[in-house]
Design a protein around this motif. Structure first.
Motif, PDB file in Angstrom:
ATOM      1  N   THR A  54      30.847  29.858 -23.053  1.00 18.35           N
ATOM      2  CA  THR A  54      31.139  30.787 -21.960  1.00 18.35           C
ATOM      3  C   THR A  54      30.987  32.230 -22.433  1.00 18.35           C
ATOM      4  N   CYS A  55      30.682  33.091 -21.483  1.00 16.70           N
ATOM      5  CA  CYS A  55      30.542  34.529 -21.743  1.00 16.70           C
ATOM      6  C   CYS A  55      31.413  35.299 -20.752  1.00 16.70           C
ATOM      7  N   ARG A  56      31.790  36.484 -21.131  1.00 17.84           N
ATOM      8  CA  ARG A  56      32.544  37.339 -20.212  1.00 17.84           C
ATOM      9  C   ARG A  56      31.653  37.881 -19.105  1.00 17.84           C
ATOM     10  N   HIS A  57      30.359  38.007 -19.394  1.00 18.66           N
ATOM     11  CA  HIS A  57      29.401  38.514 -18.409  1.00 18.66           C
ATOM     12  C   HIS A  57      28.437  37.397 -18.028  1.00 18.66           C
ATOM     13  N   PRO A  58      28.080  37.304 -16.753  1.00 26.93           N
ATOM     14  CA  PRO A  58      27.237  36.182 -16.298  1.00 26.93           C
ATOM     15  C   PRO A  58      25.857  36.139 -16.919  1.00 26.93           C
ATOM     16  N   LYS A  59      25.395  37.259 -17.466  1.00 27.14           N
ATOM     17  CA  LYS A  59      24.077  37.289 -18.106  1.00 27.14           C
ATOM     18  C   LYS A  59      24.183  37.689 -19.578  1.00 27.14           C
ATOM     19  N   GLY A  60      25.340  37.431 -20.189  1.00 21.99           N
ATOM     20  CA  GLY A  60      25.567  37.916 -21.553  1.00 21.99           C
ATOM     21  C   GLY A  60      25.172  36.984 -22.664  1.00 21.99           C
ATOM     22  N   GLY A  61      24.634  35.797 -22.341  1.00 25.88           N
ATOM     23  CA  GLY A  61      24.360  34.817 -23.383  1.00 25.88           C
ATOM     24  C   GLY A  61      22.894  34.463 -23.543  1.00 25.88           C
ATOM     25  N   SER A  62      22.586  33.901 -24.703  1.00 33.44           N
ATOM     26  CA  SER A  62      21.229  33.407 -24.986  1.00 33.44           C
ATOM     27  C   SER A  62      21.331  32.273 -25.999  1.00 33.44           C
ATOM     28  N   PHE A  63      20.255  31.485 -26.068  1.00 36.21           N
ATOM     29  CA  PHE A  63      20.087  30.526 -27.164  1.00 36.21           C
ATOM     30  C   PHE A  63      18.998  31.048 -28.086  1.00 36.21           C
ATOM     31  N   VAL A  64      19.269  31.069 -29.381  1.00 31.70           N
ATOM     32  CA  VAL A  64      18.281  31.540 -30.352  1.00 31.70           C
ATOM     33  C   VAL A  64      18.224  30.556 -31.513  1.00 31.70           C
ATOM     34  N   ARG A  65      17.071  30.503 -32.152  1.00 25.89           N
ATOM     35  CA  ARG A  65      16.922  29.666 -33.340  1.00 25.89           C
ATOM     36  C   ARG A  65      17.609  30.328 -34.537  1.00 25.89           C
ATOM     37  N   PRO A  66      18.217  29.541 -35.431  1.00 27.70           N
ATOM     38  CA  PRO A  66      18.886  30.119 -36.608  1.00 27.70           C
ATOM     39  C   PRO A  66      17.982  31.021 -37.439  1.00 27.70           C
ATOM     40  N   ALA A  67      16.686  30.708 -37.488  1.00 26.17           N
ATOM     41  CA  ALA A  67      15.767  31.511 -38.300  1.00 26.17           C
ATOM     42  C   ALA A  67      15.615  32.929 -37.766  1.00 26.17           C
ATOM     43  N   LYS A  68      16.033  33.156 -36.508  1.00 27.84           N
ATOM     44  CA  LYS A  68      15.864  34.476 -35.892  1.00 27.84           C
ATOM     45  C   LYS A  68      17.031  35.423 -36.180  1.00 27.84           C
ATOM     46  N   VAL A  69      18.113  34.883 -36.732  1.00 21.68           N
ATOM     47  CA  VAL A  69      19.307  35.711 -36.891  1.00 21.68           C
ATOM     48  C   VAL A  69      19.653  35.897 -38.365  1.00 21.68           C
ATOM     49  N   SER A  70      20.469  36.917 -38.599  1.00 22.46           N
ATOM     50  CA  SER A  70      21.025  37.152 -39.935  1.00 22.46           C
ATOM     51  C   SER A  70      22.542  37.113 -39.844  1.00 22.46           C
ATOM     52  N   PHE A  71      23.158  36.361 -40.761  1.00 22.18           N
ATOM     53  CA  PHE A  71      24.609  36.332 -40.837  1.00 22.18           C
ATOM     54  C   PHE A  71      25.154  37.419 -41.767  1.00 22.18           C
ATOM     55  N   GLY A  72      24.263  38.208 -42.353  1.00 22.36           N
ATOM     56  CA  GLY A  72      24.679  39.347 -43.155  1.00 22.36           C
ATOM     57  C   GLY A  72      24.991  39.025 -44.600  1.00 22.36           C
ATOM     58  N   SER A  73      25.626  39.997 -45.254  1.00 18.67           N
ATOM     59  CA  SER A  73      25.958  39.875 -46.675  1.00 18.67           C
ATOM     60  C   SER A  73      27.290  40.557 -46.933  1.00 18.67           C
ATOM     61  N   ASP A  74      27.811  40.366 -48.143  1.00 15.93           N
ATOM     62  CA  ASP A  74      29.114  40.948 -48.446  1.00 15.93           C
ATOM     63  C   ASP A  74      29.000  42.452 -48.711  1.00 15.93           C
ATOM     64  N   TYR A  75      30.147  43.079 -48.844  1.00 20.12           N
ATOM     65  CA  TYR A  75      30.269  44.539 -48.990  1.00 20.12           C
ATOM     66  C   TYR A  75      29.417  45.082 -50.140  1.00 20.12           C
ATOM     67  N   LEU A  76      29.565  44.512 -51.326  1.00 25.18           N
ATOM     68  CA  LEU A  76      28.865  45.051 -52.491  1.00 25.18           C
ATOM     69  C   LEU A  76      27.358  44.836 -52.405  1.00 25.18           C
ATOM     70  N   THR A  77      26.945  43.691 -51.862  1.00 22.59           N
ATOM     71  CA  THR A  77      25.506  43.453 -51.691  1.00 22.59           C
ATOM     72  C   THR A  77      24.914  44.489 -50.749  1.00 22.59           C
ATOM     73  N   ALA A  78      25.610  44.757 -49.651  1.00 24.70           N
ATOM     74  CA  ALA A  78      25.139  45.767 -48.703  1.00 24.70           C
ATOM     75  C   ALA A  78      25.106  47.142 -49.347  1.00 24.70           C
ATOM     76  N   LEU A  79      26.098  47.450 -50.166  1.00 26.55           N
ATOM     77  CA  LEU A  79      26.144  48.747 -50.851  1.00 26.55           C
ATOM     78  C   LEU A  79      24.970  48.889 -51.812  1.00 26.55           C
ATOM     79  N   GLN A  80      24.689  47.846 -52.566  1.00 21.87           N
ATOM     80  CA  GLN A  80      23.577  47.886 -53.518  1.00 21.87           C
ATOM     81  C   GLN A  80      22.234  47.981 -52.805  1.00 21.87           C
ATOM     82  N   GLN A  81      22.123  47.304 -51.665  1.00 24.73           N
ATOM     83  CA  GLN A  81      20.892  47.388 -50.891  1.00 24.73           C
ATOM     84  C   GLN A  81      20.695  48.801 -50.346  1.00 24.73           C
ATOM     85  N   LEU A  82      21.794  49.412 -49.928  1.00 17.06           N
ATOM     86  CA  LEU A  82      21.718  50.757 -49.366  1.00 17.06           C
ATOM     87  C   LEU A  82      21.220  51.751 -50.409  1.00 17.06           C
TER      88      LEU A  82
END
Length: 516
Positions: free
Chosen positions: A65-93
């Motif tokens: 469910t979504c709070r907005h009637p058009k707020g959702g989508s289905f996407v393949r896992p390969a299309k998204v990033s779950f990110g990285s931890d604080y220090l990894t992001a700092l080193q990348q920056l």
């Protein structure tokens, strides 16, 4: 069964996690198949609902469910990033690794232009729009960036307050935290995390889709907080902060659709010095604990109040503000507080006269000469009404309610005499002509053009006039203006259907004309 590579990369706790997809942020609400297609899908709810396509259903099946009637989508896992931890992001920056840090010779540029030579000496870390999703290995943040005082985690992939607390508890000197445009799950026990924010003075939570109740629920985490910005959230009704936020000095509630009767719920905050209520839809504010001309016990420390861009039209609102014992600075641009002659300067003079302790109006300092002139003009403006009432004027409830400052002005300057009264001018065209100078910053050879225009003139009409003068299509014109009262600031004129008066353009202002 052979698992797809993308299935292996999806975290087991993916539901509720934050992800990045094509630069947009979303929250995972579903992980699994979506027949009749094959393979794994992520059902996501976008931060920006217009990015979505549906409400979490597909071919009659509700997957999430979504709070907005058009707020959702289905996407393949390969299309998204779950990110990285604080220090990894700092080193990348900063494009560094552990070995490079030890032999670092190039300086790192950080917040405020300060130059630092290692992570350990960093006092400010800006991870804006980074994909930080959590703290990483236990204790590593404390070992690597122990001296951080300001941390900007705007628009990251953090999912919950527990992860934020695990980061901040390792930053023992942290005083300022920017968490705007995140979607954080509320903690189950906020008071358990107060040590993680024990020195925090400044917190920004712009655009986090929070209600005031949720903010109060989180507030035990911030025992020393002095500056809180919750602009552009989902705040409507305000409740009184009990025990929490008692050290708060500055509160920004701008761009929230407030219920105006609930604003007084903040009145007992003992340390509140600055309150921003701009763009909240307010039409009135009342302090009914005391009569006109008296001092309210509400907002005892309030010095600066921003009421700009609201729907305030009645002078009774300004009369109510005179009850605030310490109000020294007021911003009220973008309201329709009109004097009888329709002149913006006259209206400003009336505000100054009504608020005897005011030192700044709309960011302009009120000089002793400005105040004296405003008060004398106010005495003359309403002197005829005063004299007609005669002896009754001092006891007339209606007059005192409309002009609570009048008796004190008489004490200061004496009773106005009939021969010096200032006749109230009708709201006529000749009384509201503004001398405006049009300048062309992108065309150095074009000379300024001076015109006298009515304050009630629509911006659309102004552009029509400029089209005739410049032969540039009105749709291509971009206007802004500057005022001698606010040096160095350029105000955008962004609506063709508003009047010059709406933008508080005054006699002698300069309108800057640009075109594409």
């Amino acid at each position: 069964m052979v698992l797809d590579r993308t299935e292996l990369e999806v975290p087991v706790d993916a539901v509720g996690r934050r992800v990045s997809c094509s630069g947009e942020r979303a929250t995972v609400r579903y992980v699994g198949p979506v027949p009749p297609t094959s393979g794994l899908w992520l059902g996501v709810e976008w931060d920006e609902p217009e990015r979505g396509k549906h409400d979490g259903s597909h071919e009659g099946v509700q997957y999430f469910t979504c709070r907005h009637p058009k707020g959702g989508s289905f996407v393949r896992p390969a299309k998204v990033s779950f990110g990285s931890d604080y220090l990894t992001a700092l080193q990348q920056l900063y494009q560094m690794d552990g070995e490079a840090e030890e032999v670092l010779t190039d300086v790192i540029s950080v917040w405020g232009g300060v130059k630092e030579r290692s992570f350990e000496s960093l006092q400010s870390v800006l991870l804006v729009r980074s994909e930080v999703n959590g703290p990483g290995a236990d204790g590593e943040i404390r070992n690597t960036t122990p001296n951080v005082r300001w941390l900007d985690l705007t628009r990251t992939l953090l999912s919950c307050w527990e992860d934020v607390a695990t980061i901040t508890q390792q930053l023992e000197q942290l005083e300022g935290l920017q968490l705007s445009y995140n979607r954080l799950r509320l903690p189950s026990d906020p008071s358990a995390h107060h040590q993680a924010f024990s020195n925090l003075k400044v917190l920004s939570l712009i655009g986090c889709d929070l209600t005031w109740t949720q903010i109060l629920d989180c507030a035990p985490m911030w025992p020393q907080l002095e500056d809180l910005c919750v602009e552009d959230n989902n705040i409507t009704e305000l409740q009184r902060p009990e025990v929490v936020l008692q050290s708060l000095k500055c509160l920004n509630l701008s761009r929230n659709p407030l219920l105006q009767d609930s604003v007084l719920s903040l009145a007992a905050l003992p340390s509140l010095e600055q309150l921003n209520l701009s763009k909240t839809g307010l039409t009135a504010i009342r302090f009914d604990d005391v009569p006109a001309g008296s001092q309210t016990a509400m907002f005892p420390a309030l010095k600066k109040l921003n009421l700009s861009d609201n729907n305030i039209t009645e002078w009774s609102v300004v009369n109510e503000l005179s009850k605030l014992s310490n109000l020294a600075e007021l911003l009220c641009r973008g309201n329709r507080l009109l004097s009888s002659d329709g002149n913006r300067k006259t209206a400003d003079q009336m505000v100054i006269a009504k608020l005897g302790r005011l030192l700044f109006l709309n960011n302009s300092k009120i000089s002793p000469e400005d105040r004296r002139g405003a008060e004398l003009d106010y005495l003359k403006m309403f002197g005829e009404e005063w004299l007609k009432l005669g002896v009754q004027s001092q006891t007339s409830t209606e007059f005192v309610c409309q002009h609570p400052c009048y008796l004190s002005l008489i004490d200061k300057y004496g009773t106005p005499e009939e021969g010096e009264l200032k006749k109230v001018q009708p709201f006529a065209l000749k009384n509201q002509l503004l001398k405006i100078t049009f300048v062309f910053p992108d065309d150095a050879e074009r000379k300024p053009i001076e015109k006298k225009l009515p304050a009630s003139m629509l911006v659309q009409k102004v552009k029509g006039l400029l089209y005739r003068l410049l032969k540039v299509p009105a749709a291509d014109l971009k206007l802004s203006y500057t005022s001698s009262k606010v040096v160095g600031t350029e105000f955008e004129i962004d609506s063709d259907l508003k009047t010059l008066q709406f933008y508080a353009i005054e006699d002698g202002d300069r309108v800057l004309v640009r075109w594409s």
